[in-house]
Design an enzyme around this catalytic site. Structure first.
Site, mmCIF file in Angstrom:
data_model
loop_
_atom_site.group_PDB
_atom_site.id
_atom_site.type_symbol
_atom_site.label_atom_id
_atom_site.label_comp_id
_atom_site.label_asym_id
_atom_site.label_seq_id
_atom_site.Cartn_x
_atom_site.Cartn_y
_atom_site.Cartn_z
ATOM 1 N N LYS A 50 39.762 -82.347 -45.476
ATOM 2 C CA LYS A 50 41.030 -82.697 -44.143
ATOM 3 C C LYS A 50 40.590 -84.230 -43.980
ATOM 4 O O LYS A 50 39.468 -84.879 -43.757
ATOM 5 C CB LYS A 50 41.350 -82.185 -43.067
ATOM 6 C CG LYS A 50 41.208 -80.643 -42.835
ATOM 7 C CD LYS A 50 41.765 -79.882 -42.060
ATOM 8 C CE LYS A 50 41.636 -78.948 -42.024
ATOM 9 N NZ LYS A 50 43.893 -78.573 -42.101
ATOM 10 N N ARG B 209 46.360 -68.104 -45.670
ATOM 11 C CA ARG B 209 47.407 -67.597 -46.963
ATOM 12 C C ARG B 209 46.026 -67.184 -47.617
ATOM 13 O O ARG B 209 46.142 -65.418 -48.253
ATOM 14 C CB ARG B 209 47.822 -68.131 -46.992
ATOM 15 C CG ARG B 209 47.741 -69.614 -48.272
ATOM 16 C CD ARG B 209 48.984 -70.337 -47.987
ATOM 17 N NE ARG B 209 49.116 -71.321 -47.166
ATOM 18 C CZ ARG B 209 50.133 -71.845 -46.665
ATOM 19 N NH1 ARG B 209 50.780 -72.234 -48.312
ATOM 20 N NH2 ARG B 209 49.996 -72.578 -46.037
HETATM 21 N N1 BES Z 1 44.358 -73.725 -40.103
HETATM 22 C C1 BES Z 1 45.377 -75.132 -40.275
HETATM 23 C C2 BES Z 1 46.453 -75.345 -39.993
HETATM 24 C C3 BES Z 1 46.074 -75.734 -38.589
HETATM 25 C C4 BES Z 1 46.645 -77.673 -38.259
HETATM 26 C C5 BES Z 1 46.632 -75.204 -37.510
HETATM 27 C C6 BES Z 1 47.085 -77.803 -37.387
HETATM 28 C C7 BES Z 1 46.017 -75.360 -36.576
HETATM 29 C C8 BES Z 1 46.321 -76.615 -36.602
HETATM 30 C C9 BES Z 1 45.692 -74.853 -42.483
HETATM 31 O O1 BES Z 1 44.799 -73.925 -42.845
HETATM 32 C C10 BES Z 1 45.789 -75.587 -43.382
HETATM 33 O O2 BES Z 1 44.743 -76.322 -43.306
HETATM 34 N N2 BES Z 1 47.651 -75.894 -43.553
HETATM 35 C C11 BES Z 1 47.517 -76.746 -44.312
HETATM 36 C C12 BES Z 1 48.594 -76.187 -45.429
HETATM 37 C C13 BES Z 1 49.117 -77.190 -46.294
HETATM 38 C C14 BES Z 1 47.891 -78.136 -47.292
HETATM 39 C C15 BES Z 1 49.505 -76.592 -47.424
HETATM 40 C C16 BES Z 1 48.130 -78.287 -43.280
HETATM 41 O O3 BES Z 1 49.193 -77.294 -42.885
HETATM 42 O O4 BES Z 1 48.237 -79.249 -43.469
HETATM 43 ZN ZN ZN Z 2 43.127 -75.125 -43.878
#
Ligand code: BES
Ligand code: ZN
Ligand code: ZN
Length: 464
Positions: free
Chosen positions: A243, A317
């Site tokens: 991230k 997921r």
């Molecule tokens: N844990 C995150 C989602 C999230 C983001 C929860 C902000 C709460 C606040 C999840 O694992 C994630 O990183 N999702 C990605 C998915 C993408 C790579 C398809 C996202 O939401 O950017």
């Molecule tokens: Zn994630």
């Protein structure tokens, strides 16, 4: 916090400040009535009150009292009753829940000030003393306290909330309940091919754990259970798809779904819910390292379906896939997934409702209704078959992000559609993406940080 009921009116003493409600004032203010100090609190117009605002009243009472450093407060039950929110017990329960929720703050790592924390110690409610109201208030408090315990787990920094620590905290929390707990370690997971959970955990020195909680409350132990599955990513760095910018902030809370499942089970046990309920929490830390899962890797999941990993940050997921497969052994009547799954759910709904996904319209309507009544608001997004082609793998069976390169479109839906590929055997299935409700909103009179969704909704569901 103590809540006392009394039918007498003369409960005021010097340590207690009375509170009365007013539709007319614009801000809370002190007035002197009959020689007593009364704090007037602004409430919405009676004819406009719904469950949403009703929850804010007890919270604003606590917030206002804290602001004025009042430790003990007294309220008039007829004032509360006059709001006519429904039957008196429901109102009392809602007040109990929201008093507790507003009186919580995450102070585990703060030095206690000399004058102590400014939490409220005691509330006296007078003008009514009946057991039904007393019991409803007490029950509300238990729900509120357990929701706060869930928030406390979520608020913990990542280094203080590893899969191992989550196991320990859960063991401690279920003491004095009749919940049975089992934990699968890495070796046991290997034995049953829980490869998707293992794959996400690979990059971290913290070993994965698979937490199983069982509450057998039904008369018939063989009655088909409700299975609750909670995402337990104790820290989501994104993995090799690390991230960037501010994206990693709050990712210690990526186990909020797991925390909600743990504390919903504890509540089910404490409230003596006469149903069989199983809680499953795959707990992992997602880290980048030389041993991490790579973009392009293909995992043979526990179900046999292969998962093509195109983005290691869509890790929730992946672990939920195996957790759903594991749930099959319980032959459940209903499976509920709870996860901070996608940032896209926040883009779609803002901060005020979790996204829900189900093929079952009745179940969806029920969740909306219980969401409204409990304060854990939810709103449906589609789970249509047409979306399924978008998570078809190129070199594997399913792809963990949208398979049209570089597209973020419909992110929350595709997360749900992916998990659904592992949940098709269940008679009823619903997924709650709680990312929008992971942290509180500025104007809901809750401390900053974890919001505790959707414990209140889940317990209502199990009760009904
Ligand atoms: N844990 C995150 C989602 C999230 C983001 C929860 C902000 C709460 C606040 C999840 O694992 C994630 O990183 N999702 C990605 C998915 C993408 C790579 C398809 C996202 O939401 O950017
Ligand atoms: Zn994630
Ligand atoms: Zn995540």
């Amino acid at each position: 916090m103590k809540i006392l009921l009394s039918d007498k009116k003369n409960v005021f003493d010097k340590k207690i400040t009375g509170i009365s409600f007013s539709e007319k004032i614009s801000e809370s203010k002190f007035v002197i009535k009959d020689g007593l100090q009364i704090l007037e609190i602004k409430i919405p117009k009676k004819e406009k009150i719904n469950w949403r605002q009703a929850a804010l009243i007890p919270r604003s009472i606590i917030a206002t009292a804290k602001k004025h450093q009042i430790k003990k407060i007294a309220l008039d039950w007829p004032d509360i009753e006059a709001m006519k929110m429904g039957n008196s017990q429901d109102v009392a329960e809602s007040f109990g829940i929201n008093f507790e929720m507003a009186n919580y703050e995450f102070v585990a790592f703060k030095t206690k000030p000399k004058e102590g924390w400014d939490f409220i110690d005691e509330i006296q409610i007078f003008g009514y003393e009946k057991n039904d109201i007393k019991n409803a208030l007490k029950k509300g408090q238990i729900i509120g306290q357990e929701t706060n315990a869930c928030r406390e787990l979520s608020n913990m920094p990542g280094g203080e909330m590893t899969p191992e620590i989550l196991v320990q905290k859960t063991e401690k929390a279920i003491k004095n309940t009749r919940i049975k707990m089992k934990v699968l370690d890495e070796k046991e997971m290997k034995k049953i091919n829980m490869n998707a959970v293992l794959a996400v955990a690979k990059g971290s020195v913290e070993k994965p754990k698979f937490i199983i909680l069982e509450h057998f409350g039904a008369k018939n132990k063989a009655e088909k259970p409700v299975v609750l599955i909670g995402k337990g990513v104790t820290f989501d760095s994104g993995g090799l798809n690390i991230k960037t910018g501010n994206g990693m902030a709050d990712m210690n809370m990526d186990m909020s779904g797991g925390a909600a499942v743990v504390h919903t089970l504890i509540l089910a046990s404490k409230l003596g819910i006469k149903k069989n309920v199983i809680g499953l929490v795959p707990a992992v830390e997602s880290m980048p390292s030389g041993e991490s899962l790579r973009p392009g890797d293909i995992i043979k999941s526990m179900s046999g379906q292969t998962i093509e990993v195109q983005d290691t940050d869509a890790e929730g997921r992946i672990i939920l896939a195996d957790a759903n497969t594991y749930a099959e052994r319980y032959n459940p009547s209903l499976v509920v997934n709870v996860a901070t799954l996608t940032g896209a759910a926040c883009v779609a709904l803002g901060e005020r409702a979790s996204a829900i996904f189900s093929k079952d319209e009745k179940l969806t309507d029920l969740f909306k209704k219980y969401g409204e009544e409990s304060g854990d608001h939810v709103w449906p997004l589609p789970l249509w078959e047409e979306y399924e082609v978008e998570v078809k793998g190129i070199n594997g069976d399913v792809c963990n992000i949208r398979n049209r390169a570089n597209s973020r479109d419909g992110g929350a839906i595709l997360g749900a559609i992916f998990v659904y590929q592992f949940a098709k055997k269940f008679p009823q299935w619903i997924h709650i993406d709680i990312a929008p409700r992971m942290v509180s909103v500025f104007d809901e009179f809750l401390s900053n940080g974890a919001a505790g969704a959707p414990v209140r909704l889940l317990i209502k569901l199990l009760e009904k």
